[in-house]
Write an enzyme that holds these catalytic residues in place. Structure first.
Site, mmCIF file in Angstrom:
data_model
loop_
_atom_site.group_PDB
_atom_site.id
_atom_site.type_symbol
_atom_site.label_atom_id
_atom_site.label_comp_id
_atom_site.label_asym_id
_atom_site.label_seq_id
_atom_site.Cartn_x
_atom_site.Cartn_y
_atom_site.Cartn_z
ATOM 1 N N SER A 107 0.830 -1.194 0.000
ATOM 2 C CA SER A 107 0.000 0.000 0.000
ATOM 3 C C SER A 107 0.876 1.261 0.000
ATOM 4 O O SER A 107 1.789 1.393 0.814
ATOM 5 C CB SER A 107 -0.893 -0.027 1.235
ATOM 6 O OG SER A 107 -1.663 1.128 1.241
ATOM 7 N N GLY A 108 0.595 2.139 -0.911
ATOM 8 C CA GLY A 108 1.330 3.410 -0.993
ATOM 9 C C GLY A 108 2.580 3.305 -1.856
ATOM 10 O O GLY A 108 3.353 4.259 -1.961
ATOM 11 N N THR A 112 -1.551 2.442 -8.089
ATOM 12 C CA THR A 112 -2.625 3.144 -8.779
ATOM 13 C C THR A 112 -2.059 4.202 -9.726
ATOM 14 O O THR A 112 -2.511 4.340 -10.868
ATOM 15 C CB THR A 112 -3.569 3.783 -7.750
ATOM 16 O OG1 THR A 112 -3.972 2.770 -6.843
ATOM 17 C CG2 THR A 112 -4.776 4.392 -8.406
ATOM 18 N N ASN A 157 -1.202 5.510 3.074
ATOM 19 C CA ASN A 157 -1.394 6.170 1.781
ATOM 20 C C ASN A 157 -2.620 7.081 1.870
ATOM 21 O O ASN A 157 -3.684 6.651 2.314
ATOM 22 C CB ASN A 157 -1.610 5.077 0.714
ATOM 23 C CG ASN A 157 -1.734 5.654 -0.688
ATOM 24 O OD1 ASN A 157 -1.721 6.870 -0.864
ATOM 25 N ND2 ASN A 157 -1.862 4.781 -1.666
ATOM 26 N N SER A 160 -5.405 5.565 -0.670
ATOM 27 C CA SER A 160 -5.230 4.123 -0.754
ATOM 28 C C SER A 160 -6.454 3.475 -1.409
ATOM 29 O O SER A 160 -7.596 3.770 -1.046
ATOM 30 C CB SER A 160 -5.027 3.581 0.661
ATOM 31 O OG SER A 160 -4.844 2.198 0.597
ATOM 32 N N SER A 161 -6.157 2.594 -2.365
ATOM 33 C CA SER A 161 -7.270 1.897 -3.025
ATOM 34 C C SER A 161 -7.753 0.823 -2.052
ATOM 35 O O SER A 161 -6.974 -0.010 -1.620
ATOM 36 C CB SER A 161 -6.794 1.224 -4.305
ATOM 37 O OG SER A 161 -5.967 2.091 -5.027
ATOM 38 N N GLY A 387 -1.977 -4.146 -2.257
ATOM 39 C CA GLY A 387 -0.709 -4.841 -2.043
ATOM 40 C C GLY A 387 -0.736 -5.650 -0.760
ATOM 41 O O GLY A 387 -1.677 -5.574 0.030
ATOM 42 N N GLU A 389 -0.380 -6.755 2.792
ATOM 43 C CA GLU A 389 -0.550 -5.900 3.974
ATOM 44 C C GLU A 389 -0.184 -6.666 5.238
ATOM 45 O O GLU A 389 -0.669 -7.776 5.470
ATOM 46 C CB GLU A 389 -1.991 -5.400 4.063
ATOM 47 C CG GLU A 389 -2.282 -4.303 3.063
ATOM 48 C CD GLU A 389 -3.701 -3.776 3.160
ATOM 49 O OE1 GLU A 389 -4.502 -4.342 3.911
ATOM 50 O OE2 GLU A 389 -3.982 -2.786 2.449
#
Ligand code: ATP
Ligand code: MG
Length: 1079
Positions: A107-108, A112, A157, A160-161, A387, A389
């Site tokens: 994440s981050g 994306t 993030n 974050s998605s 991603g 985690e």
């Protein structure tokens, strides 16, 4: 000329990790760090792109960059995500291979962003046109919509998605985009009702409250204040650098572009508002008779507003929060809900509402962007999935997410190796197998249909009886105890019994990316994902199209007692589909790495990066890549790059490229085991061989540069020399030319002068001749012209009208003149010269002629008249003329004498016997004989005397006797004096001293005074030896009487009858003659 660059040029560190020498984790990290610090965020591992999140915008995504990477080979330029996108797009378009771009990372890490970059690159390079642009725009604009509803700020993030996204972009055979299909995976819906500390709910809630107009908010019954909503975390409600209001506008605009209708947008916003309202509904316990607590809605205002928004009957929903109907076979049992259950039901409803809304959005977007054409499509899939985690507290969601990442890792390993192997086979290179960690075993632990964790979870959920998270964990402990990647305190595996890092309610899985501790709590619930049937039915009853659509199971027609598939089951199925889908495509990898946890652009936290490098399996990736051959390159670019290292291939190689490379390698004495010849590429086993080639190339380039410089300098000097030489020749030539030119001009000038003189002379001569000739010709022409003119005029004059006037005029004039003359002739006056009459003239133009004719006529008349005269008469007239000369206008007596004829001899002296004696006494012919009065000087009285005039003398004789009294020779006469008046007195004055003067002057009076004096004068004038007689005309003159001089004075007397002036003696010296006036 196009400049050929290479991945190997101007490298910071190494652009391709495969070339890393020596290959170790440290050197790997060092290389990443070095490149990151120089803003080189992309690095290759063969065809895989490692992307470091720069956490700031770099100027490497400009349209110029797009152009730079367009249609270039993958290794031609320095590593870039565009190179990967271009490679994928071109092999899709040109080789008809479906592509997928797998973007992984935690994440981050920038997944994306990477997916958006790939999409924007493809949009920029693919076809253009109105329709194509619309499709592109819709595909790109689907991102902001999904991000608003599916992304949230997390501690890792800010954007974050919270869902997995796989997007298939479909192209036609030309490579123009036709449309796309988006698949979404497991939205993290628990976030709707609760967010971890420091995180936010989904962006759309904040965007709506910040960006919507007051009017919209009022319609949605919302308040702008975040703090009014239980579902919104307040500690991080606003994110620095994020403008929620502006983003709201962007989202609305994007929805419009994608094709959402206005009422659809409103419905979506109503649902978002309803979720917020739902969060504010609170419950209180109400005791029932059976001793159980029943939940009741505390403040019904929010419930009411929500029901109004969604068109739900308030009582229906209210009841659904208090009761639950359990149906078993044909029985329907209604149980009450306590407060905790009511809150659970509320949150479940909120989560379901939101996640279903999200899925509906994806479906709706798909409807808009779906390809219209039915032809076969080429597909490029872009996978942007959450991603790996590892949180402190990991739950069902993390388990699912990490499972997905395990699957992706597996496909990565499989495809990478397969691709590698396929390439060796394709190129005819021998392949030796390479050991690597295959995470299939972990996947099996999770997804195995019989004893996989998911299968067991499902089993637990579906099992009758009491099912809790603990029973689930017990089951795991029992079944997975022996699995090498499963760890649990209570498992039969004794080695974890004393592991205090493993709490009792947790289990741990050794994922490929690290160990993750999962808390069993909530697994069953989340897997069940239960929404009480009463609630879905209440929703279905809503008078709201979208809500109805979202809860189809609420329909009374669909009474299905079968439980819906569990969340885990669904996810496994969709991941399975995804994997199968990906396996059919050519994979392209982007491995995203985040450099630090602080979202900072300058920090490179080695431990963090190291961790990611490990779990992403990047080192293994490099090793696999290098196990065979570290580097490969097509023969043409290889020969082009290294041909300067061998004399045989430099500067031009005529034969096939492969032969050239073979010659090159043998010439460079590269050991044979270091390389292999494929069908179209050369494979280099060790990076050091490549670096050896590069180093030789670098040296060679330096030598070549020196050579080029040398040749260039020599060429430049020679050019300079030649230029100067040429210049000197040119200068000399010009000077000579100039001197010659000057000389020539001088001569020319002189010649010209001479020539001009000669020519001038000749010309003038010629001119004269020509002028003469011309004049002659002109004269001849003029004469001829006149002559011809005259002849012609003569011939034609009679026909000229112009002459008629003149002729008529002449004729008329002639006629007038003729008439005038005839008239004149008829009316001529008498021939008398004294006749003054003259006929009048008829026309004034005859004035001159008339006067002239009169004058001529008069002259002619006078001449005629004169021609009649006899000699005597002529003499008389001569006398008359003389008299006129003497007296006209001088003496008043003269006019009376004009009519008198000067007879002369009035006394007829010859004939009259009386004067015989007198006649004889006078010898000569008597010219005049008349009687005069001789004035007595004493008294002034006159006495008659005969006055005779002969040629020589004047004789005075007595009238009676005829006796001569005095005879005065004419010679003795000095002068004659007369008065001016009308009298006949005259004095004959004698010359002093003459013989006649003794008696003195004679004062006489005669009526014929004019005739007497005229004749006297004529006699004196005709006499040649005498001076003409002086005739003195004056009214006062002196007369010499003997001794005395007497003055005779004439005065004007009164008119008297009878003639004659009277003379009186006044005194001795004065005789006064009074002459009567004539008037
Ligand atoms: N190439 C890049 N250039 C500049 N900034 C970037 C780039 N990639 C990522 N970022 C920054 O990092 C942030 C996080 O990136 P992104 O949202 O793509 O991460 P992610 O991998 O999708 O994370 P998650 O799994 O949480 O969705 C972005 O909001 C952006 O600020
Ligand atoms: Mg993301």
């Amino acid at each position: 000329m196009e400049v050929k660059t290479s991945l190997l040029d101007n490298m910071i560190g190494v652009g391709d990790m495969v070339l890393l020498e020596p290959l170790s984790e440290d050197s790997f990290l060092e290389n990443l760090k070095k490149r990151f610090e120089h803003n080189e965020i992309y690095t290759y591992i063969g065809s895989v792109v490692i992307s470091m999140n720069p956490y700031r915008s770099l100027p490497i995504y400009t349209p110029e960059k797009v152009e730079e990477y367009r249609n270039r080979n993958f290794y031609e330029l320095s590593p870039h995500i565009y190179a990967l996108a271009d490679e994928a797009y071109r092999s899709l378009r040109d080789q008809d291979k479906d592509q997928c771009i797998l973007i992984t990372g935690e994440s981050g890490a920038g997944k994306t962003e990477a997916s958006k970059l790939v999409m924007s690159y493809v949009a920029a390079v693919c076809g253009k046109g109105q329709e194509v642009n619309k499709v592109k725009e819709q595909l790109l604009q689907s991102n902001p919509v999904l991000e608003a509803f599916g992304n949230a700020k997390t501690v890792r993030n800010d954007n974050s998605s919270r869902f997995g996204k796989y997007m298939d972009i479909e192209f036609d055979f030309k490579g123009d985009p036709l449309g796309g299909v988006i698949s979404n995976y497991l939205l993290e819906k628990s976030r709707v009702v609760k967010q971890p500390r420091g995180e936010r709910n989904f962006h759309i809630f904040y965007q709506l409250l910040s960006g919507a107009s007051d009017e919209t908010l009022k319609k949605l019954k919302l308040d702008r204040d975040f703090s009014k909503y239980n579902y919104l975390s307040l500690d991080s409600a606003s994110v620095s650098g994020v403008d929620d209001a502006a983003n709201f506008r962007t989202v609305r605009n994007a929805m419009q572009i994608v094709g959402f209708m206005e009422d659809e947008v409103q419905s979506v916003l109503q649902l978002v508002a309803a979720v917020l309202k739902l969060g504010n509904i609170e419950f209180k316990p109400e005791s029932r008779s059976n001793g159980l607590d029943e939940s009741r809605v505390k403040d019904k205002n929010d419930l009411k507003e929500m029901c109004e928004l969604l068109g739900i009957e308030q009582s229906v929903l209210e009841r659904a929060f208090s009761y639950r109907t359990v149906e078993a076979k044909s029985e329907k049992v209604s149980t009450t809900l306590n407060v905790a259950q009511a809150y659970y039901a509320r949150d479940a409803l909120a989560k379901n509402l939101y996640s279903r809304l999200f899925s509906w959005l994806v479906t709706r977007i798909n409807e808009s962007i779906k390809a219209q054409a039915k032809t076969r499509h080429k597909v490029m899939g872009v996978l942007d999935i959450y991603g790996f985690e590892i949180f402190e507290d990991n739950s069902f969601e993390q388990f699912i997410i990490n499972y997905c990442n395990e699957k992706l890792q597996q496909i990565f390993i499989e495809l990478t190796l397969r691709e590698e192997q396929e390439e060796y086979i394709r190129e005819g290179i021998e392949w030796t197998n390479i050991e690597y960690f295959n995470n299939a075993v972990i996947c099996d632990l999770i997804e195995n249909n019989k004893n996989g964790i998911l299968a067991m979870l499902d089993e637990e959920c579906l099992r009758p009886g009491t099912v809790t998270d603990e029973t689930f964990l017990d089951k795991l402990n029992m079944i997975c105890a022996q699995h090498q990647h499963f760890e649990s305190r209570l498992s039969k595996n004794s080695k974890f019994l004393t592991d205090h890092s493993l709490p009792h309610n947790c289990f741990r899985i050794q994922h490929y990316a690290g160990k993750v501790l999962y808390r069993a709590e909530g697994f069953v619930d989340k897997n069940n994902d239960l929404l009480y049937r009463d609630l879905s039915q209440a929703m279905y009853k809503a008078n709201h199209g979208l809500i109805k659509q979202l809860f189809p199971e609420g329909s009374p027609a669909k009474i299905n007692l079968k439980r819906p598939p569990t969340a885990g089951y669904q996810f496994k199925a969709s991941v399975g589909t995804l994997m199968r889908n990906l396996q059919t495509k050519n994979p392209n990898y982007i491995r995203c790495i985040k450099p630090n946890d602080k979202k900072s652009s300058h920090i490179f936290t080695e431990s963090l990066v190291c961790h990611q490098v490990r779990y992403l399996g990047l080192m293994e990736n490099v090793r696999v890549r290098r196990a065979g051959y570290a580097f490969r390159q097509a023969y043409e670019p290889c020969l082009e790059r290294y041909k300067m290292l061998c004399k045989k291939t430099w500067p031009h190689w005529k034969g096939p490229a492969r032969k050239g490379v073979e010659v090159l390698m043998s010439d460079l004495k590269v050991p044979a085991e270091e390389y292999a010849y494929g069908r179209s590429k050369i494979f280099i086993r060790n990076p050091k061989t490549l670096f050896f080639l590069e180093e030789r190339r670098r040296q060679c380039l330096q030598d070549l540069a020196t050579l080029i410089q040398k040749i260039y300098r020599g060429w430049k000097c020679r050019r300079q020399f030649l230029l100067m030489k040429k210049s000197q020749v040119v200068v000399a030539a010009w000077y000579r030319r100039y001197a010659q030119q000057k000389k020539y001009l001088k001569i020319k000038h002189a010649t010209t002068v001479m020539q001009s003189f000669a020519r001038g002379w000749q010309a003038r001569k010629l001119l004269r001749q020509l002028k003469h000739q011309k004049r002659c010709e002109e004269a001849a022409t003029t004469i001829a012209a006149y002559w011809h003119g005259t002849q012609v005029r003569r011939e034609y004059r009679k026909f000229f009208r112009a002459n008629a006037g003149k002729k008529i005029y002449n004729f008329t004039v002639q006629r007038i003149i003729q008439k005038y003359f005839l008239n004149l002739k008829k009316n001529l006056p008498s021939m008398s010269p004294v006749d003054k009459s003259w006929p009048s003239r008829p026309y004034s133009f005859l004035d001159g002629v008339h006067a002239e004719l009169r004058r001529i006529f008069h002259l002619w008349r006078c001449k005629k008249y004169r021609s009649q005269f006899t000699e005597e008469k002529k003499a008389v007239y001569e006398e008359k003329l003389e008299a006129s000369t003497l007296f006209k206008d001088k003496k008043a007596l003269y006019p009376s004498s004009v009519s008198q004829s000067f007879k002369g001899d009035y006394l007829e002296i010859n004939k009259n016997p009386k004067y015989q004696k007198l006649h004889s006494a006078v010898d000569e012919k008597v010219l005049l004989a008349d009687t005069v009065s001789k004035i007595n000087r004493a008294n002034g009285k006159g006495s008659p005397r005969i006055f005779l005039l002969t040629k020589k003398s004047v004789v005075l004789a007595d009238q009676k006797s005829g006796q001569v009294k005095a005879s005065v020779p004419l010679l003795d006469l000095a002068s004659v004096s007369v008065s001016t008046q009308n009298d006949g007195f005259f004095a004959l004055k004698l010359k002093e001293g003459s013989s006649s003067a003794v008696k003195g002057d004679f004062l006489l009076s005669s009526e014929r005074l004019i005739e007497i004096i005229t004749k006297l004068y004529r006699l004196s004038a005709t006499n040649a030896d005498r001076v003409p007689l002086n005739v003195d005309i004056s009214d006062e003159f002196l007369v010499q009487f003997k001794n005395d001089k007497v003055c005779v004075k004439f005065i004007q007397g009164s008119p008297r009858n009878g003639s004659g002036a009277s003379c009186k003696r006044k005194n001795n010296r004065l005789l006064e003659v009074s002459v009567p006036s004539t008037a």
